[in-house]
Motif scaffolding. Structure first.
Motif, PDB file in Angstrom:
ATOM      1  N   THR A  91      54.883 -57.667  32.801  1.00  0.00           N
ATOM      2  CA  THR A  91      55.255 -56.358  33.906  1.00  0.00           C
ATOM      3  C   THR A  91      56.739 -56.834  34.258  1.00  0.00           C
ATOM      4  O   THR A  91      57.092 -56.256  35.453  1.00  0.00           O
ATOM      5  CB  THR A  91      54.169 -56.273  34.975  1.00  0.00           C
ATOM      6  OG1 THR A  91      53.970 -57.497  35.582  1.00  0.00           O
ATOM      7  CG2 THR A  91      52.832 -55.893  34.142  1.00  0.00           C
TER       8      THR A  91
ATOM      9  N   HIS B 177      59.038 -53.901  35.199  1.00  0.00           N
ATOM     10  CA  HIS B 177      58.473 -52.697  35.447  1.00  0.00           C
ATOM     11  C   HIS B 177      59.664 -52.111  36.565  1.00  0.00           C
ATOM     12  O   HIS B 177      59.705 -50.932  36.455  1.00  0.00           O
ATOM     13  CB  HIS B 177      57.416 -53.072  35.863  1.00  0.00           C
ATOM     14  CG  HIS B 177      56.259 -52.780  34.792  1.00  0.00           C
ATOM     15  ND1 HIS B 177      54.980 -52.447  35.197  1.00  0.00           N
ATOM     16  CD2 HIS B 177      56.262 -52.761  33.526  1.00  0.00           C
ATOM     17  CE1 HIS B 177      54.303 -52.345  34.008  1.00  0.00           C
ATOM     18  NE2 HIS B 177      55.177 -52.443  33.020  1.00  0.00           N
TER      19      HIS B 177
ATOM     20  N   GLN C 227      57.313 -47.879  31.653  1.00  0.00           N
ATOM     21  CA  GLN C 227      56.264 -48.715  31.853  1.00  0.00           C
ATOM     22  C   GLN C 227      55.019 -48.642  30.864  1.00  0.00           C
ATOM     23  O   GLN C 227      54.514 -49.723  30.506  1.00  0.00           O
ATOM     24  CB  GLN C 227      55.913 -48.897  33.371  1.00  0.00           C
ATOM     25  CG  GLN C 227      57.006 -48.835  34.272  1.00  0.00           C
ATOM     26  CD  GLN C 227      56.592 -49.053  35.752  1.00  0.00           C
ATOM     27  OE1 GLN C 227      55.370 -48.647  35.862  1.00  0.00           O
ATOM     28  NE2 GLN C 227      57.567 -49.085  36.608  1.00  0.00           N
TER      29      GLN C 227
END
Length: 360
Positions: free
Chosen positions: A144, A147, A155
């Motif tokens: 992530t 992100h 995402q």
């Protein structure tokens, strides 16, 4: 982080996608559904979501079945709540999924993923979930780290990285039943005998800090009033939102605006927006619906994460209060505040943006 790659021969026959968030979030999972359908045209695709968000996906042609979690289960007492949760896990297991994609960050989603029995289970490698249980729940974990740089759609699509699926070129989509369209047109016909083209304006949000001032919204309606089109106001069937609509209408000099506030289900609202000449609204699920339906869209934004939540698509214009005055950090906002952070947006800029669309 897991680095295993699926076999080139891995072709799932049954897929479960999990997302446990709000209405707009669910709509922004549809590019993932589109990508999966293109990659695995013969696969069955199911979704697990919160019950109240089901209308966003219930008419989607690529979804076979929707599992849901009812957040009211906890009001039934501990034993009944446990029974519901166990029944859900059993229902998931009985589907014999080959692939589970967990886009959620809750422990509940990880537990369901773990017990699904799926050969391949993808989740995000959240910093707050760096422990053995989360690792065991997912055979593949996706970083992530980027992100913050990505739109929510992007995402979600990153979760497909272990499947070697292209991550670009997928639009969002909003679907509704034919009966929803018929009901909407019937309601509109009662208030709009002329059957003129119309503009949909959604001034409300469940959070007041995302809203423009009522007097500016009323002035916008007056500025756009025309014999060529009607103006239709919409809102959720929430007391505060309906009160806002009433106040806006009371401030209008032009009394011809039509209100369908609180009268439409979300699929019916989609049908209304789908046939509109223009949509104008704040950061909300209806704004994402307009973008997904490719209806020309003007989105008014304040101190929310614009990069992550702007309308996804090409047929839209974002007017951001941060271009006119300093805004607080989105993470610092008290969602219960009554401060209208969109107040810096000038009326004339919204009017001009609308006329640019209407004159095309």
């Amino acid at each position: 982080m897991a680095t295993l790659q699926p076999s080139p021969m891995f072709t799932p026959k049954s897929i479960l996608l999990i997302k446990l968030r709000h209405h707009g979030d669910m709509l922004l999972t549809t590019p993932v559904i589109r990508a999966l359908r293109q990659q695995y045209p013969q696969a069955s695709i199911d979704v697990l979501l919160y019950k109240e968000t089901r209308p966003m996906l219930q008419a989607h042609p690529d979804i076979r079945h929707i599992h849901f979690i009812d957040r009211n289960w906890k009001k039934e007492g501990a034993w009944q709540h446990i029974k519901h949760e166990v029944a859900l896990v059993n229902a998931v297991r009985q589907r014999h999924y080959d692939l589970v994609i967990n886009l959620a960050d809750q422990w509940r989603s990880a537990i369901i993923t773990a017990f699904s029995g799926a050969k391949m289970r993808i989740g995000f490698d959240y910093r707050k979930r760096q422990n053995a249980i989360w690792r065991l729940a997912h055979t593949h974990r996706v970083s992530t780290e980027r992100h913050r740089e990505l739109h929510t759609v992007e995402q979600n699509l990153v979760a497909l990285t272990p499947l070697n699926i292209p991550l670009e070129g997928y639009s969002a989509s909003m679907h509704y039943a034919e009966t929803d369209g018929q009901t909407t047109q019937a309601l509109l016909a009662e208030l709009q005998p002329s059957a003129k083209p119309y503009i949909v304006i959604q001034p409300t949000s469940r959070w007041l800090f995302k809203c423009w001032e009522d007097d500016k919204m009323a002035a916008l309606i007056d500025s756009l009033a025309s014999d060529e089109w009607d103006i239709v106001l919409t809102a959720a069937p929430d007391k505060k939102e309906l009160t806002m609509i009433d106040n806006i209408l009371s401030l209008c000099q032009n009394r011809r605006a039509i209100s369908l506030a609180g009268k439409l289900t979300l699929p019916q609202l989609a049908a209304l927006i789908d046939h509109a000449k223009l949509f104008i609204g704040v950061d909300s699920a209806p704004m994402h619906m307009a973008a997904a339906l490719n209806t020309p869209c003007i989105a008014l934004f304040g101190p929310t994460k614009l990069k992550q939540w702007r309308p996804w698509g090409e047929n839209n214009r974002v007017i951001w209060a941060g271009d006119y005055a300093p805004l607080p950090s989105p993470d610092s906002i008290d969602t219960k505040t009554e401060t209208r952070y969109l107040s810096a947006i000038p009326l004339e800029d919204v009017v001009n943006a609308a006329r640019n669309y209407l004159d095309e």
